[in-house]
Design a protein around this motif. Sequence first.
Motif, PDB file in Angstrom:
ATOM      1  N   UNK A  48       0.794  -1.234   0.000  1.00 43.60           N
ATOM      2  CA  UNK A  48       0.000   0.000   0.000  1.00 43.60           C
ATOM      3  C   UNK A  48       0.827   1.286   0.000  1.00 43.60           C
ATOM      4  N   UNK A  49       2.165   1.167  -0.055  1.00 46.94           N
ATOM      5  CA  UNK A  49       2.996   2.370   0.039  1.00 46.94           C
ATOM      6  C   UNK A  49       2.657   3.401  -1.035  1.00 46.94           C
ATOM      7  N   UNK A  50       2.682   2.966  -2.261  1.00 47.74           N
ATOM      8  CA  UNK A  50       2.486   3.896  -3.367  1.00 47.74           C
ATOM      9  C   UNK A  50       1.033   4.356  -3.466  1.00 47.74           C
ATOM     10  N   UNK A  51       0.116   3.541  -2.951  1.00 45.20           N
ATOM     11  CA  UNK A  51      -1.294   3.933  -2.999  1.00 45.20           C
ATOM     12  C   UNK A  51      -1.530   5.205  -2.187  1.00 45.20           C
ATOM     13  N   UNK A  52      -0.813   5.309  -1.067  1.00 42.61           N
ATOM     14  CA  UNK A  52      -0.968   6.528  -0.241  1.00 42.61           C
ATOM     15  C   UNK A  52      -0.703   7.762  -1.091  1.00 42.61           C
ATOM     16  N   UNK A  53       0.400   7.790  -1.824  1.00 41.22           N
ATOM     17  CA  UNK A  53       0.672   8.998  -2.608  1.00 41.22           C
ATOM     18  C   UNK A  53      -0.223   9.097  -3.836  1.00 41.22           C
ATOM     19  N   UNK A  54      -0.555   7.957  -4.469  1.00 42.02           N
ATOM     20  CA  UNK A  54      -1.476   8.031  -5.619  1.00 42.02           C
ATOM     21  C   UNK A  54      -2.821   8.638  -5.209  1.00 42.02           C
ATOM     22  N   UNK A  55      -3.346   8.184  -4.086  1.00 42.25           N
ATOM     23  CA  UNK A  55      -4.661   8.673  -3.643  1.00 42.25           C
ATOM     24  C   UNK A  55      -4.600  10.172  -3.345  1.00 42.25           C
ATOM     25  N   UNK A  56      -3.485  10.613  -2.788  1.00 40.31           N
ATOM     26  CA  UNK A  56      -3.342  12.044  -2.467  1.00 40.31           C
ATOM     27  C   UNK A  56      -3.057  12.878  -3.711  1.00 40.31           C
ATOM     28  N   UNK A  86       6.390   9.825   5.981  1.00 42.36           N
ATOM     29  CA  UNK A  86       5.809   9.570   4.663  1.00 42.36           C
ATOM     30  C   UNK A  86       4.925  10.719   4.193  1.00 42.36           C
ATOM     31  N   UNK A  87       4.568  11.618   5.103  1.00 40.36           N
ATOM     32  CA  UNK A  87       3.707  12.741   4.734  1.00 40.36           C
ATOM     33  C   UNK A  87       4.422  14.078   4.919  1.00 40.36           C
ATOM     34  N   UNK A  88       5.730  14.054   4.949  1.00 38.80           N
ATOM     35  CA  UNK A  88       6.496  15.283   5.168  1.00 38.80           C
ATOM     36  C   UNK A  88       6.539  16.120   3.890  1.00 38.80           C
ATOM     37  N   UNK A  89       7.282  17.202   3.927  1.00 41.25           N
ATOM     38  CA  UNK A  89       7.493  18.013   2.727  1.00 41.25           C
ATOM     39  C   UNK A  89       8.185  17.163   1.658  1.00 41.25           C
ATOM     40  N   UNK A  90       7.902  17.457   0.411  1.00 44.33           N
ATOM     41  CA  UNK A  90       8.514  16.780  -0.746  1.00 44.33           C
ATOM     42  C   UNK A  90       8.174  15.294  -0.836  1.00 44.33           C
ATOM     43  N   UNK A  91       6.991  14.914  -0.352  1.00 42.87           N
ATOM     44  CA  UNK A  91       6.530  13.532  -0.528  1.00 42.87           C
ATOM     45  C   UNK A  91       5.490  13.426  -1.648  1.00 42.87           C
ATOM     46  N   UNK A 151       6.185  21.711  -3.304  1.00 39.03           N
ATOM     47  CA  UNK A 151       7.149  20.819  -2.636  1.00 39.03           C
ATOM     48  C   UNK A 151       8.466  21.570  -2.410  1.00 39.03           C
ATOM     49  N   UNK A 152       9.065  21.314  -1.267  1.00 38.93           N
ATOM     50  CA  UNK A 152      10.311  22.002  -0.930  1.00 38.93           C
ATOM     51  C   UNK A 152      10.101  23.285  -0.147  1.00 38.93           C
ATOM     52  N   UNK A 153       8.868  23.594   0.228  1.00 35.48           N
ATOM     53  CA  UNK A 153       8.623  24.858   0.954  1.00 35.48           C
ATOM     54  C   UNK A 153       8.627  24.673   2.478  1.00 35.48           C
ATOM     55  N   UNK A 154       9.093  23.536   2.932  1.00 34.95           N
ATOM     56  CA  UNK A 154       9.184  23.247   4.377  1.00 34.95           C
ATOM     57  C   UNK A 154       7.832  22.965   5.028  1.00 34.95           C
ATOM     58  N   UNK A 155       6.794  22.894   4.246  1.00 35.37           N
ATOM     59  CA  UNK A 155       5.467  22.557   4.775  1.00 35.37           C
ATOM     60  C   UNK A 155       5.109  21.180   4.219  1.00 35.37           C
TER      61      UNK A 155
END
Length: 575
Positions: free
Chosen positions: A98-106, A200-205, A211-215
Amino acid sequence: YVPETGPRVRVNQVGYLPAGPKNATVVTDATAALPWQLKNAGGNVVASGTSTPRGVDAASGQNVHSIDFGSFRTAGSGYTLVADGQTSHPFDISGTVYQQLRSDALQFFYIQRSGIAIDGNLVGAQYARPAGHLGIAPNKGDTDVPCRANACDYRLDVRGGWYDAGDHGKYVVNGGIAVQQLMSTFERTKTAVTAGHGAALADSTLRVPERGNQVPDILDEARWELEFLMRMQVPAGKPFAGMAHHKMHDANWTGIPMQPEDDPEQRELQPVSTAATLNLAATTAQCARLFAPYDATFAGRCLSVARTAYAAAKANPAKIAQDLGGGGGGYGDNDVSDEFYWAAAELYLSTAEPAYLADVQASPHHTGDVFAATGFGWGSTAALGRLDLATVSNLLPQNDRQRVRQSVADAADRYLATLKAQAYGLPMPGNAGSYFWGGNSNILNNVQVLATAFDLTGDAKYRDGALQGVDYIFGRNALNQSYVTGWGEKSSQNQHSRIFANQADASLPHPPAGSIAGGANAGLDDPFARDLLEGCKPMFCYVDHIESYATNEVAINWNSALAWVSSFLADQGTG
Ligand code: 9MR
């Protein structure tokens, strides 16, 4: 109409976690137990056993057996399950299924953004497109939008946000639950019970422009919608100041396909509503506490909007949205007591002020049961408040907190019992009443309750229930197909969408991987489904065709459920 449903052994086509439950369903005429074999990619039998006859499944009308192969725990890919002379679609057993599903869904949310060019370097050239609805011809909006029938003496700049679904409308009451579930996906990494899962939900994920804005990117994505929701608020000095317009959309429906930048229809603000205003209050209140470490100014703006919106809703508690027609969804909701509870809960969790606690405790939903058998959704939001009260902080008085947390576990116990009673393992009752428009998201929302019960108690039965609860979504169902694009051997790919309308125009892409379809809908609420599927058993009332908006649309408030759940599932991968 008899759909092609492939092999009669039905599995979670995405796969299973090595230490997780593993269940399958066999459609068969046999009434006595059948032998089954699990084969690895090389075709060697690695496990075997006998099935459990389950009789006729009411939702599908099929005679079925279930197979439990949970004791097999060896990771690998290309497994198949064989029973009754049939070989299932292949699947993996792996901690990372399910790793990649998290980012695909988002990632779905960036691609649904309005008012910004979609960058092909981020998401692939086929998904690149110019900004839509910024007032550039032939667009008529969304930077300067009048009220429908000129019912107000102002115009609003309501650019941005996400397109609702396959249409170009932007609606506050399902934008609200969608952005709440994204924020809660992130907030889950910070609460006392689940802290430490945040990397897994940090900046640049995610592949978003911020991405890269520290948020954390998931918060950047949420902010895109929050800024839109705040623009929907009536300005100070105007009638109903502080309230939110229920929705904004085209004056007339457009056809398919229609790219956002080509939409020529007039955009209109629909009347204000108490429901929309409380969605605005609840989500901006949650924004205030989550953005505080990253952008104090934005967090402060959110809190101030939350307060004014909540006060405006209390002053206008019965502005019920009327469905006036035109080119947008209805989203009518006669009961706003659940939205009041949710908003009061979020305001209390962000401010700790006694007045908001008093409203929480005075709500009938605080002591009532907010976890219906068929799940929560955009029109029934009390569960959102309850789940946050249970998980987010220890602010509630001790005995109240205990009761609130227990209510989540009690609901999860009921969903577990339901899931066990279903031969297809879904946590929704096995009758037609569970198969309605967008029902796949309600299944996932019940899985969210199971998952939250695991977070709160650490009891493995809830984690196993959450894992089992998604099997149906990924292929363990009567149609033998996954409802998430790109996930599983056979998955939905022709969802109703004006943008990703490949089935209508081959030069356009399919919806991106990680897009969930609304799912089987026994109401057959669109003409295409009605003509094709009349008389269908509930679980068969689905068709992967672009014209079937009532069974096969995409929607932000369905993908947000998938995002929350897949993030939880991805976190279980090591167990
Ligand atoms: O998700 C909505 C569902 O709960 C309702 O039953 C249905 C009919 O009112 O509308 C669904 O929302 C649709 C909206 O009205 C228009 N845009 C697409 C949405 C998803 O199909």
